[in-house]
Scaffold this motif. Structure first.
Motif, PDB file in Angstrom:
ATOM      1  N   SER A 105      -3.065  34.227   0.490  1.00 46.70           N
ATOM      2  CA  SER A 105      -4.252  33.771   0.055  1.00 46.70           C
ATOM      3  C   SER A 105      -5.274  34.181   1.088  1.00 46.70           C
ATOM      4  N   ALA A 106      -4.796  33.922   2.263  1.00 47.72           N
ATOM      5  CA  ALA A 106      -5.825  34.086   3.482  1.00 47.72           C
ATOM      6  C   ALA A 106      -5.761  35.583   3.798  1.00 47.72           C
ATOM      7  N   CYS A 162      -9.238  29.479   0.821  1.00 50.17           N
ATOM      8  CA  CYS A 162     -10.085  30.827   0.732  1.00 50.17           C
ATOM      9  C   CYS A 162     -11.538  30.549   1.153  1.00 50.17           C
ATOM     10  N   ALA A 163     -12.057  29.381   0.425  1.00 49.17           N
ATOM     11  CA  ALA A 163     -13.179  28.997   0.637  1.00 49.17           C
ATOM     12  C   ALA A 163     -13.654  28.555   2.209  1.00 49.17           C
ATOM     13  N   VAL A 164     -12.789  27.833   2.865  1.00 52.67           N
ATOM     14  CA  VAL A 164     -12.331  27.471   4.344  1.00 52.67           C
ATOM     15  C   VAL A 164     -12.791  28.838   5.084  1.00 52.67           C
ATOM     16  N   TYR A 165     -11.928  29.922   4.724  1.00 53.17           N
ATOM     17  CA  TYR A 165     -12.064  31.100   5.362  1.00 53.17           C
ATOM     18  C   TYR A 165     -13.420  31.578   5.393  1.00 53.17           C
ATOM     19  N   VAL A 177      -9.529  32.750  13.968  1.00 50.18           N
ATOM     20  CA  VAL A 177      -9.517  31.302  13.658  1.00 50.18           C
ATOM     21  C   VAL A 177      -9.693  30.868  12.244  1.00 50.18           C
ATOM     22  N   ALA A 178     -10.590  31.664  11.355  1.00 46.87           N
ATOM     23  CA  ALA A 178     -10.490  31.560   9.953  1.00 46.87           C
ATOM     24  C   ALA A 178      -9.490  31.748   9.245  1.00 46.87           C
ATOM     25  N   LEU A 179      -8.548  32.815   9.726  1.00 45.38           N
ATOM     26  CA  LEU A 179      -7.355  33.267   9.065  1.00 45.38           C
ATOM     27  C   LEU A 179      -6.365  32.206   9.251  1.00 45.38           C
ATOM     28  N   ILE A 180      -6.268  31.606  10.303  1.00 41.47           N
ATOM     29  CA  ILE A 180      -5.103  30.435  10.787  1.00 41.47           C
ATOM     30  C   ILE A 180      -5.369  29.282  10.053  1.00 41.47           C
ATOM     31  N   SER A 181      -6.789  28.726  10.031  1.00 45.83           N
ATOM     32  CA  SER A 181      -7.299  27.700   9.570  1.00 45.83           C
ATOM     33  C   SER A 181      -6.901  27.726   7.678  1.00 45.83           C
ATOM     34  N   SER A 182      -7.169  28.933   7.314  1.00 40.73           N
ATOM     35  CA  SER A 182      -7.144  29.046   5.852  1.00 40.73           C
ATOM     36  C   SER A 182      -5.609  28.998   5.549  1.00 40.73           C
ATOM     37  N   ILE A 183      -4.719  29.571   6.178  1.00 41.06           N
ATOM     38  CA  ILE A 183      -3.508  29.249   5.764  1.00 41.06           C
ATOM     39  C   ILE A 183      -2.724  27.845   5.914  1.00 41.06           C
ATOM     40  N   LEU A 184      -3.387  27.308   6.802  1.00 42.34           N
ATOM     41  CA  LEU A 184      -3.215  25.750   7.038  1.00 42.34           C
ATOM     42  C   LEU A 184      -3.558  24.772   6.019  1.00 42.34           C
ATOM     43  N   VAL A 185      -4.705  25.305   5.703  1.00 38.43           N
ATOM     44  CA  VAL A 185      -5.564  24.186   4.647  1.00 38.43           C
ATOM     45  C   VAL A 185      -4.630  24.255   3.328  1.00 38.43           C
TER      46      VAL A 185
END
Length: 202
Positions: A105-106, A162-165, A177-185
Protein backbone atom coordinates in the motif's frame (compact mmCIF):
# COMPACT_ATOMS: atom_id res chain seq x y z
CA UNK A 1 14.41 6.89 -1.74
CA UNK A 2 14.62 4.63 -4.79
CA UNK A 3 16.70 2.08 -2.86
CA UNK A 4 14.33 2.22 0.11
CA UNK A 5 11.35 1.63 -2.19
CA UNK A 6 13.05 -1.41 -3.68
CA UNK A 7 13.79 -2.81 -0.22
CA UNK A 8 10.19 -2.24 0.90
CA UNK A 9 8.88 -3.77 -2.33
CA UNK A 10 11.09 -6.85 -1.87
CA UNK A 11 9.86 -7.26 1.71
CA UNK A 12 6.27 -6.97 0.50
CA UNK A 13 6.91 -9.65 -2.11
CA UNK A 14 8.30 -12.01 0.53
CA UNK A 15 5.39 -11.32 2.90
CA UNK A 16 2.68 -11.86 0.29
CA UNK A 17 4.50 -14.87 -1.18
CA UNK A 18 4.50 -16.48 2.29
CA UNK A 19 0.75 -15.97 2.62
CA UNK A 20 0.37 -17.53 -0.84
CA UNK A 21 2.53 -20.52 0.13
CA UNK A 22 0.49 -21.28 3.20
CA UNK A 23 -2.93 -20.75 1.60
CA UNK A 24 -2.02 -22.92 -1.40
CA UNK A 25 -0.75 -25.67 0.88
CA UNK A 26 -3.95 -25.54 2.92
CA UNK A 27 -5.75 -26.34 -0.33
CA UNK A 28 -3.41 -29.32 -0.78
CA UNK A 29 -1.78 -27.99 -3.96
CA UNK A 30 1.45 -29.43 -5.31
CA UNK A 31 4.69 -27.45 -5.70
CA UNK A 32 3.61 -25.95 -9.03
CA UNK A 33 0.34 -24.77 -7.52
CA UNK A 34 2.12 -23.34 -4.49
CA UNK A 35 4.50 -21.37 -6.72
CA UNK A 36 1.74 -20.03 -8.97
CA UNK A 37 -0.43 -18.90 -6.05
CA UNK A 38 2.58 -17.28 -4.35
CA UNK A 39 3.63 -15.59 -7.61
CA UNK A 40 0.18 -14.16 -8.27
CA UNK A 41 -0.18 -13.01 -4.66
CA UNK A 42 3.23 -11.34 -4.63
CA UNK A 43 2.97 -9.62 -8.01
CA UNK A 44 -0.75 -9.14 -8.66
CA UNK A 45 -1.16 -5.78 -6.92
CA UNK A 46 2.05 -4.30 -8.27
CA UNK A 47 1.24 -5.46 -11.80
CA UNK A 48 -2.18 -3.78 -11.74
CA UNK A 49 -0.55 -0.62 -10.32
CA UNK A 50 2.06 -0.52 -13.08
CA UNK A 51 -0.60 -1.04 -15.75
CA UNK A 52 -2.80 1.75 -14.37
CA UNK A 53 0.18 4.12 -14.07
CA UNK A 54 1.44 3.05 -17.51
CA UNK A 55 4.80 2.01 -16.08
CA UNK A 56 6.83 -0.23 -18.36
CA UNK A 57 8.39 -2.69 -18.01
CA UNK A 58 6.36 -4.17 -15.17
CA UNK A 59 8.26 -4.07 -11.89
CA UNK A 60 8.87 -7.83 -11.71
CA UNK A 61 10.00 -7.88 -15.35
CA UNK A 62 12.43 -5.03 -14.76
CA UNK A 63 13.72 -6.75 -11.62
CA UNK A 64 13.74 -10.44 -12.53
CA UNK A 65 15.41 -11.18 -9.22
CA UNK A 66 11.99 -10.72 -7.59
CA UNK A 67 10.52 -13.60 -9.59
CA UNK A 68 13.62 -15.72 -8.95
CA UNK A 69 13.28 -14.98 -5.22
CA UNK A 70 9.68 -16.28 -5.13
CA UNK A 71 10.71 -19.38 -7.09
CA UNK A 72 13.57 -20.15 -4.68
CA UNK A 73 11.36 -19.51 -1.65
CA UNK A 74 8.76 -21.92 -3.06
CA UNK A 75 11.41 -24.63 -3.40
CA UNK A 76 12.70 -24.02 0.13
CA UNK A 77 9.27 -23.78 1.73
CA UNK A 78 7.85 -26.88 0.00
CA UNK A 79 9.22 -29.51 2.41
CA UNK A 80 8.11 -27.55 5.51
CA UNK A 81 4.59 -26.52 4.54
CA UNK A 82 2.95 -29.96 5.08
CA UNK A 83 4.09 -29.88 8.71
CA UNK A 84 2.39 -26.58 9.55
CA UNK A 85 -0.43 -27.06 12.01
CA UNK A 86 -3.74 -25.45 11.07
CA UNK A 87 -3.61 -22.83 13.83
CA UNK A 88 -0.04 -21.87 12.95
CA UNK A 89 -0.93 -21.65 9.26
CA UNK A 90 -3.84 -19.34 10.03
CA UNK A 91 -1.66 -17.01 12.10
CA UNK A 92 1.06 -17.08 9.44
CA UNK A 93 -1.40 -15.98 6.76
CA UNK A 94 -2.80 -13.17 8.93
CA UNK A 95 0.61 -11.75 9.87
CA UNK A 96 2.17 -12.15 6.41
CA UNK A 97 -0.90 -10.66 4.75
CA UNK A 98 -0.93 -7.68 7.13
CA UNK A 99 2.73 -6.97 6.43
CA UNK A 100 2.26 -7.35 2.68
CA UNK A 101 -0.78 -5.08 2.80
CA UNK A 102 1.18 -2.35 4.59
CA UNK A 103 4.29 -2.63 2.45
CA UNK A 104 2.55 -2.67 -0.92
CA UNK A 105 0.00 0.00 0.00
CA UNK A 106 2.79 2.39 0.92
CA UNK A 107 4.79 1.65 -2.24
CA UNK A 108 1.72 2.08 -4.44
CA UNK A 109 0.97 5.47 -2.88
CA UNK A 110 4.58 6.59 -3.27
CA UNK A 111 4.79 5.61 -6.95
CA UNK A 112 1.46 7.28 -7.74
CA UNK A 113 2.69 10.44 -6.03
CA UNK A 114 5.93 10.21 -8.02
CA UNK A 115 3.79 10.01 -11.18
CA UNK A 116 2.09 13.26 -10.05
CA UNK A 117 -1.35 11.76 -9.63
CA UNK A 118 -4.01 13.68 -7.65
CA UNK A 119 -4.17 13.09 -3.90
CA UNK A 120 -7.26 10.85 -3.93
CA UNK A 121 -5.90 8.79 -6.83
CA UNK A 122 -2.60 8.30 -4.95
CA UNK A 123 -4.52 6.91 -1.97
CA UNK A 124 -6.69 4.64 -4.11
CA UNK A 125 -3.65 3.45 -6.07
CA UNK A 126 -2.04 2.47 -2.76
CA UNK A 127 -5.14 0.58 -1.66
CA UNK A 128 -5.40 -1.20 -5.03
CA UNK A 129 -1.74 -2.22 -4.90
CA UNK A 130 -2.15 -3.50 -1.37
CA UNK A 131 -5.30 -5.58 -1.77
CA UNK A 132 -5.27 -6.95 -5.32
CA UNK A 133 -2.66 -9.68 -4.82
CA UNK A 134 -4.66 -11.08 -1.92
CA UNK A 135 -7.85 -10.97 -4.00
CA UNK A 136 -6.20 -13.05 -6.74
CA UNK A 137 -4.81 -15.48 -4.14
CA UNK A 138 -8.22 -16.08 -2.62
CA UNK A 139 -9.91 -16.48 -6.02
CA UNK A 140 -7.31 -19.06 -7.13
CA UNK A 141 -7.83 -20.91 -3.83
CA UNK A 142 -11.62 -20.87 -4.30
CA UNK A 143 -12.24 -18.55 -1.36
CA UNK A 144 -14.29 -15.36 -1.14
CA UNK A 145 -11.60 -12.65 -1.20
CA UNK A 146 -10.78 -11.39 2.28
CA UNK A 147 -11.51 -7.81 1.28
CA UNK A 148 -15.09 -8.72 0.29
CA UNK A 149 -15.99 -10.64 3.43
CA UNK A 150 -17.98 -9.10 6.26
CA UNK A 151 -15.11 -9.69 8.63
CA UNK A 152 -12.43 -7.59 10.29
CA UNK A 153 -11.30 -4.32 8.69
CA UNK A 154 -9.02 -4.89 5.70
CA UNK A 155 -9.15 -2.34 2.87
CA UNK A 156 -9.99 0.33 5.46
CA UNK A 157 -6.61 -0.27 7.14
CA UNK A 158 -4.88 0.25 3.81
CA UNK A 159 -6.93 3.38 3.13
CA UNK A 160 -5.96 4.93 6.47
CA UNK A 161 -2.29 4.02 6.03
CA UNK A 162 -2.21 5.58 2.55
CA UNK A 163 -3.96 8.69 3.88
CA UNK A 164 -1.28 8.98 6.57
CA UNK A 165 1.36 8.90 3.82
CA UNK A 166 -0.30 11.80 1.98
CA UNK A 167 -0.80 13.84 5.16
CA UNK A 168 2.86 13.48 6.13
CA UNK A 169 3.92 14.47 2.62
CA UNK A 170 1.65 17.53 2.88
CA UNK A 171 3.35 18.37 6.20
CA UNK A 172 6.72 18.27 4.37
CA UNK A 173 7.99 15.22 6.22
CA UNK A 174 10.66 13.25 4.37
CA UNK A 175 9.41 10.58 1.98
CA UNK A 176 11.16 7.90 4.07
CA UNK A 177 9.25 8.95 7.19
CA UNK A 178 5.97 8.99 5.26
CA UNK A 179 6.67 5.56 3.77
CA UNK A 180 7.61 3.85 7.04
CA UNK A 181 4.76 5.50 8.96
CA UNK A 182 2.26 4.38 6.33
CA UNK A 183 3.53 0.78 6.50
CA UNK A 184 3.27 0.72 10.29
CA UNK A 185 -0.21 2.26 10.41
CA UNK A 186 -1.66 -0.14 7.83
CA UNK A 187 -0.03 -3.30 9.19
CA UNK A 188 -0.67 -2.56 12.86
CA UNK A 189 -4.29 -1.55 12.21
CA UNK A 190 -4.88 -4.77 10.29
CA UNK A 191 -3.39 -6.92 13.07
CA UNK A 192 -5.40 -5.03 15.70
CA UNK A 193 -8.57 -5.41 13.60
CA UNK A 194 -8.08 -9.19 13.60
CA UNK A 195 -7.23 -9.33 17.30
CA UNK A 196 -9.97 -6.95 18.46
CA UNK A 197 -12.51 -8.04 15.82
CA UNK A 198 -12.98 -4.50 14.45
CA UNK A 199 -15.60 -4.36 11.70
CA UNK A 200 -17.39 -1.75 9.68
CA UNK A 201 -20.99 -1.15 10.82
CA UNK A 202 -23.81 -2.59 8.76
Amino acid sequence: MSTLLQVVEACGIIAFACSGFVEARRKDMDLVGVFIVAFVTAFGGGTLRDMLLDRRPLFWVEHQEYAILVFVLALLAGPFLPHLRSAVAEKTIVVADALGLGLFSAVGTSLALEAQMPVFICVMMGVTTGIFGGVLRDVLCNEIPMVFRREQLYATCSLLGCAVYMVLEWLDMTSAVALISSILVTSVLRLLAVKMNWRLPG
